[in-house]
Design a protein around this motif. Sequence first.
Motif, PDB file in Angstrom:
ATOM      1  N   GLY A 104       0.797  -1.219   0.000  1.00 27.91           N
ATOM      2  CA  GLY A 104       0.000   0.000   0.000  1.00 27.91           C
ATOM      3  C   GLY A 104       0.831   1.271   0.000  1.00 27.91           C
ATOM      4  O   GLY A 104       0.375   2.317  -0.450  1.00 27.91           O
ATOM      5  N   ALA A 105       2.057   1.180   0.490  1.00 28.30           N
ATOM      6  CA  ALA A 105       2.946   2.336   0.516  1.00 28.30           C
ATOM      7  C   ALA A 105       3.562   2.622  -0.852  1.00 28.30           C
ATOM      8  O   ALA A 105       4.123   3.700  -1.061  1.00 28.30           O
ATOM      9  CB  ALA A 105       4.053   2.127   1.553  1.00 28.30           C
ATOM     10  N   LEU A 133      -3.346  -0.249  -8.676  1.00 31.81           N
ATOM     11  CA  LEU A 133      -2.360   0.250  -7.718  1.00 31.81           C
ATOM     12  C   LEU A 133      -2.993   1.215  -6.711  1.00 31.81           C
ATOM     13  O   LEU A 133      -2.702   1.154  -5.516  1.00 31.81           O
ATOM     14  CB  LEU A 133      -1.221   0.947  -8.472  1.00 31.81           C
ATOM     15  CG  LEU A 133      -0.059   1.484  -7.665  1.00 31.81           C
ATOM     16  CD1 LEU A 133       0.663   0.362  -6.943  1.00 31.81           C
ATOM     17  CD2 LEU A 133       0.910   2.233  -8.573  1.00 31.81           C
ATOM     18  N   GLY A 134      -3.909   2.042  -7.154  1.00 30.58           N
ATOM     19  CA  GLY A 134      -4.558   3.010  -6.279  1.00 30.58           C
ATOM     20  C   GLY A 134      -5.435   2.387  -5.206  1.00 30.58           C
ATOM     21  O   GLY A 134      -5.800   3.057  -4.232  1.00 30.58           O
ATOM     22  N   GLN A 135      -5.787   1.122  -5.332  1.00 31.43           N
ATOM     23  CA  GLN A 135      -6.613   0.439  -4.342  1.00 31.43           C
ATOM     24  C   GLN A 135      -5.797  -0.139  -3.183  1.00 31.43           C
ATOM     25  O   GLN A 135      -6.367  -0.535  -2.167  1.00 31.43           O
ATOM     26  CB  GLN A 135      -7.390  -0.707  -5.011  1.00 31.43           C
ATOM     27  CG  GLN A 135      -8.404  -0.246  -6.037  1.00 31.43           C
ATOM     28  CD  GLN A 135      -9.012  -1.430  -6.761  1.00 31.43           C
ATOM     29  OE1 GLN A 135      -8.524  -1.852  -7.798  1.00 31.43           O
ATOM     30  NE2 GLN A 135     -10.077  -1.958  -6.195  1.00 31.43           N
ATOM     31  N   LEU A 136      -4.483  -0.209  -3.334  1.00 34.72           N
ATOM     32  CA  LEU A 136      -3.662  -0.906  -2.342  1.00 34.72           C
ATOM     33  C   LEU A 136      -3.674  -0.257  -0.963  1.00 34.72           C
ATOM     34  O   LEU A 136      -3.646  -0.956   0.046  1.00 34.72           O
ATOM     35  CB  LEU A 136      -2.230  -1.052  -2.850  1.00 34.72           C
ATOM     36  CG  LEU A 136      -2.048  -1.952  -4.066  1.00 34.72           C
ATOM     37  CD1 LEU A 136      -0.564  -2.033  -4.436  1.00 34.72           C
ATOM     38  CD2 LEU A 136      -2.627  -3.330  -3.829  1.00 34.72           C
ATOM     39  N   ALA A 195      -4.641  -2.240   2.345  1.00 37.86           N
ATOM     40  CA  ALA A 195      -3.708  -2.308   3.475  1.00 37.86           C
ATOM     41  C   ALA A 195      -4.398  -1.889   4.769  1.00 37.86           C
ATOM     42  O   ALA A 195      -4.199  -2.513   5.814  1.00 37.86           O
ATOM     43  CB  ALA A 195      -2.493  -1.429   3.207  1.00 37.86           C
ATOM     44  N   ALA A 196      -5.213  -0.863   4.714  1.00 36.96           N
ATOM     45  CA  ALA A 196      -5.935  -0.421   5.913  1.00 36.96           C
ATOM     46  C   ALA A 196      -6.909  -1.499   6.383  1.00 36.96           C
ATOM     47  O   ALA A 196      -7.029  -1.759   7.584  1.00 36.96           O
ATOM     48  CB  ALA A 196      -6.674   0.887   5.628  1.00 36.96           C
ATOM     49  N   ALA A 197      -7.598  -2.146   5.445  1.00 44.11           N
ATOM     50  CA  ALA A 197      -8.529  -3.220   5.802  1.00 44.11           C
ATOM     51  C   ALA A 197      -7.773  -4.409   6.392  1.00 44.11           C
ATOM     52  O   ALA A 197      -8.228  -5.016   7.368  1.00 44.11           O
ATOM     53  CB  ALA A 197      -9.338  -3.646   4.574  1.00 44.11           C
TER      54      ALA A 197
END
Length: 131
Positions: free
Chosen positions: A55-56, A112-115, A119-121
């Motif tokens: 996600g980073a 890529l924008g969904q990562l 990651a938060a989920a």
Amino acid sequence: MFVIHSNSSEREVRFLDRRGDEFMVEIQGRGVTATQWVSAFADPKGLARWMEELGANGLPWKGVSSWATLEGEFEISATCTASGAVTFRVTLSGLPGSDEEWRVSAGVGCELGQLAALAAAAHQFFEGSEA
């Protein structure tokens, strides 16, 4: 629960339940259904950290990034194209070494924008309150 939804089909990978260092994973979609309890006793929060590292990533990456349980009953890898299309390859297996050993592998695509949201989920699922 957290879910990785495909952006091109109804396929998804669901993380359904967690009990201590064990969690349930389900691959669901056209042509495939598999569910398995897996143990991450050597690294119970490792999958959340791996998802947070993905996600980073603000930019597409080269190569394969992966995480697996110590006993190999669950494996997940991610690749990313130059245009930002991410493919997760998820593998579940069971009954290793027996006559009825099984293995199911499926891909799930996202962007890529969904990562960061994934990651938060994952963080909430793995590091939130114990089930």
